[in-house]
Scaffold this motif. Structure first.
Motif, PDB file in Angstrom:
ATOM      1  N   LEU A 119      35.388  41.237  33.258  1.00  0.00           N
ATOM      2  CA  LEU A 119      35.274  42.105  34.426  1.00  0.00           C
ATOM      3  C   LEU A 119      36.582  42.010  35.187  1.00  0.00           C
ATOM      4  O   LEU A 119      36.985  40.913  35.607  1.00  0.00           O
ATOM      5  N   VAL A 120      37.255  43.140  35.361  1.00  0.00           N
ATOM      6  CA  VAL A 120      38.483  43.206  36.152  1.00  0.00           C
ATOM      7  C   VAL A 120      38.173  43.972  37.429  1.00  0.00           C
ATOM      8  O   VAL A 120      37.749  45.135  37.372  1.00  0.00           O
ATOM      9  N   THR A 121      38.363  43.343  38.572  1.00  0.00           N
ATOM     10  CA  THR A 121      38.136  44.048  39.834  1.00  0.00           C
ATOM     11  C   THR A 121      39.403  44.810  40.226  1.00  0.00           C
ATOM     12  O   THR A 121      40.512  44.410  39.902  1.00  0.00           O
ATOM     13  N   GLY A 122      39.217  45.918  40.921  1.00  0.00           N
ATOM     14  CA  GLY A 122      40.372  46.740  41.305  1.00  0.00           C
ATOM     15  C   GLY A 122      41.125  47.273  40.116  1.00  0.00           C
ATOM     16  O   GLY A 122      42.357  47.294  40.094  1.00  0.00           O
ATOM     17  N   ALA A 123      40.370  47.750  39.110  1.00  0.00           N
ATOM     18  CA  ALA A 123      40.985  48.133  37.834  1.00  0.00           C
ATOM     19  C   ALA A 123      41.387  49.596  37.761  1.00  0.00           C
ATOM     20  O   ALA A 123      41.849  50.056  36.722  1.00  0.00           O
ATOM     21  N   ASN A 124      41.239  50.313  38.847  1.00  0.00           N
ATOM     22  CA  ASN A 124      41.502  51.757  38.796  1.00  0.00           C
ATOM     23  C   ASN A 124      42.975  52.116  38.885  1.00  0.00           C
ATOM     24  O   ASN A 124      43.371  53.229  38.525  1.00  0.00           O
ATOM     25  N   ARG A 125      43.820  51.190  39.368  1.00  0.00           N
ATOM     26  CA  ARG A 125      45.237  51.529  39.490  1.00  0.00           C
ATOM     27  C   ARG A 125      46.068  50.256  39.548  1.00  0.00           C
ATOM     28  O   ARG A 125      45.547  49.146  39.596  1.00  0.00           O
ATOM     29  N   GLY A 126      47.389  50.437  39.562  1.00  0.00           N
ATOM     30  CA  GLY A 126      48.306  49.326  39.757  1.00  0.00           C
ATOM     31  C   GLY A 126      48.144  48.207  38.748  1.00  0.00           C
ATOM     32  O   GLY A 126      47.950  48.440  37.540  1.00  0.00           O
ATOM     33  N   PHE A 127      48.226  46.987  39.253  1.00  0.00           N
ATOM     34  CA  PHE A 127      48.187  45.835  38.364  1.00  0.00           C
ATOM     35  C   PHE A 127      46.829  45.675  37.692  1.00  0.00           C
ATOM     36  O   PHE A 127      46.750  45.269  36.531  1.00  0.00           O
TER      37      PHE A 127
END
Length: 232
Positions: free
Chosen positions: A9-17
């Motif tokens: 699970l990657v949080t904040g996976a919609n953009r950037g790092f």
């Protein structure tokens, strides 16, 4: 750890790092749940979009129920209000702490039992060189990242006997929207993602991804004179 057999699970996976991390993990054969407040923004082929606002306990609980197979948690979701500690609105300062400290802790508390039940695994907290040195103009962000570093150290010890290895990634500026206005050398997020996943695969506890992070750690060992040479 074997990345190819991991469910992440990657949080904040919609953009950037976060997007770069999710892409790197997918390229190595991992199953990836890509968390974002708006899962419709996830555009990575092969990723499984999942709604997740780490500052909302109900959203975190729903994400736990929607998964069940996670063995690697990557706490990447962040905020950067540009708040300094003396002049900024306290709401902005609280947002930094709610995101980087309380939000990260909330997700760890929710998913650690799932990881343990799946036989153990790992957690990666995306920290910063600014966990170790504070820039006054970004005082709130630096304080929140420093708190997240302390959290990482405590959880590393507490979760070890559950078969969960807790790693911290320290990195300087990356070429993302968050620091678009910063005039400084910036790393390619894809390069840092490779370094981060290499560190996870090797079982590292602390991953220093660039010279900025290594210099900050070295200055921390020396003390105030090295961290803040402008002081009299």
């Amino acid at each position: 750890m074997d990345i190819s057999t991991s469910t992440v699970l990657v949080t904040g996976a919609n953009r950037g790092f976060g997007r770069a991390l999710a892409a790197e993990l997918l390229s190595r054969g991992a199953t990836v749940h890509a968390g974002a407040r708006n899962p419709d923004q996830i555009d990575l082929p092969g990723a499984k979009p999942i709604a997740l606002d780490i500052t909302d306990p109900d959203s975190v609980a729903a994400a736990v129920k929607a998964t069940g197979d996670v063995t690697l948690l990557v706490n990447n979701a962040g905020s950067s209000t540009g708040a300094d500690l003396l002049a900024a609105d306290l709401a902005d300062i609280r947002l930094e702490m709610d995101t980087h400290y309380f939000g990260t802790l909330s997700v760890v508390r929710a998913f650690a039992p799932q990881i343990a039940a799946n036989g153990g695994g790992a957690i990666l907290n995306v920290l910063s060189g600014l966990s170790w040195v504070s820039f006054p103009e970004l005082g709130a962000y630096c304080a929140a990242k420093s708190a997240e570093w302390s959290l990482t150290n405590a959880l590393r010890v507490q979760l070890a006997d559950q078969g969960i290895r807790v790693a911290g990634l320290h990195v300087g500026y990356m070429d993302t929207d968050m620091v678009r206005e910063v005039d400084a050398a910036k790393s390619n997020p894809a390069d840092i993602a490779r370094i981060a996943v290499d560190g996870l695969a090797a079982g590292a506890y602390e991953i220093l991804a660039d010279d900025a992070a290594r210099q900050a750690q070295a200055a921390l060992a020396v003390g105030v004179s090295a961290l803040y040479p402008q002081l009299p």
